[in-house]
Design a protein around this motif. Structure first.
Motif: not given
Length: 358
Positions: A310-320
């Motif tokens: 969940l933390d990393q998916l949120t990070a990827l969404m932030t990046l994108l």
């Protein structure tokens, strides 16, 4: 007998997720059509993490996160303990969760206690019951009632049944049965595959039956053709072990056909989850990989993995620059390799999904 079969399924399924597992060229370690979906990097696309929400909504449902623990097991003492632990992990991380097939309970009510821990341990969470397409409307209501389910999954597993030594061989009445169940239960019905994918044509049929959501559940995760073939005396159905559509191929073929889509099957990490969301899924499920972590490291290990996802998916969404899971469908993606060839052969648009996000 059913309990023994369910325990055998768990053993064979977890073996597939170990490094030593037998593989075919289609699902060898590191080989996945998810890898043929690449996000186009835009260096100034990023947003502020505080502005990113993981909420997802579809078919009148709203989940706090776009991940869920998909259907696995139940029916024996051991699998009841697994269901309890999975439900605890779901409660601690806020994930929706599905039971495994409740056919054992419908045949033998004494197995109810292998499924009820799902609701007991996750009392305020989103819990899905799971039945097969041969269940009656009355059985569907019983399954929903046992665990006070928020939705009902109906799984389609013709390939598994074909390979299963004691499997069903009559599939012609499944559509009519699904339609009866849809009208009989008061919760949304989600139809899912078990690892061979849903095509666009199938999704169109589901729309006509009144189904609310489709889980494409494509090839790439737990392989039930291999599991059932391993239970045969001569393993003579090996040629069906690469049958079906991958999850990315299913998403590309099924989107735009009238139903919100969920994605499961071969999701290895948060990047695969982001890819599935970009291709039109509203949420992403995992099963075999989560089960292996649970059996190897216990509930705490699974909670840590889900929290990391969940933390990393949120990070990827932030990046994108995607402020919500649905916004990933507006990101630029490149489709390459065999998946690109599949799209060309099927006359499908390649790239992120722009519509059909009901």
């Amino acid at each position: 007998m059913t309990g023994n079969r369910k325990d055998e399924h768990v053993r064979l399924a977890t073996a597939q997720h170990s490094p030593e597992r037998h593989v075919t060229p289609f699902d060898a370690p590191g080989v996945s059509q998810f890898d043929e979906v690449r996000f186009m990097h835009h260096a100034l696309a990023g947003t502020d993490r505080a502005e990113v929400s993981t909420r997802t909504s579809f078919a009148g449902l709203e989940w706090q996160v776009p991940l869920y623990i998909n259907a696995m097991t139940g029916g024996s003492e051991k699998t009841g303990e697994i269901n309890r632990d999975l439900a605890i992990a779901a409660r601690e991380t806020g994930l929706p969760i599905a039971t495994g097939s409740m056919s054992p309970y419908l045949k033998d009510p004494s197995t109810a206690g292998t499924f009820t821990p799902m609701r007991r341990e996750h009392p305020d969470g989103f819990v899905m019951a799971n039945i097969n397409a041969t269940a009656t409307a009355e059985q569907a209501r019983r399954a929903v009632g046992l665990i006070e389910a928020d939705a009902l999954q109906i799984h389609l597993n013709t390939v598994q049944e074909t390979v299963m030594p004691e499997g069903d061989r009559s599939f012609g009445h499944w559509s009519a049965g699904i339609e009866k169940i849809v009208t009989a239960v008061e919760v949304p019905v989600i139809v899912k595959e078990v690892g061979f994918g849903l095509s666009g044509r199938t999704v169109e049929q589901l729309v006509s039956l009144g189904v609310r959501v489709a889980d494409v559940a494509g090839r790439g995760g737990t392989n039930f053709a291999r599991i059932e073939n391993g239970r045969r005396d001569h393993a003579d159905y090996a040629y069906l072990e690469d049958w079906g559509l991958s999850t990315p191929a299913s998403l590309l073929d099924a989107r735009g056909h009238g139903l919100p889509l969920l994605a499961s099957g071969g999701v290895r990490h948060p990047l695969d989850a982001a890819r599935a969301l970009a291709l039109g899924a509203r949420a992403v499920g995992a099963a075999g990989g989560f089960l292996t972590v649970l059996l190897d490291g216990g509930v705490d290990a699974l909670v840590r993995q889900i929290t990391t996802w969940l933390d990393q998916l949120t990070a990827l969404m932030t990046l994108l620059g995607a402020h919500s899971p649905a916004a990933l469908a507006d990101c630029d993606v490149l489709v390459t390799g065999s998946l690109r060839e599949f799209c060309q052969d099927r006359g499908l648009a390649m790239g992120a999904a722009k519509g059909d996000m009901a």
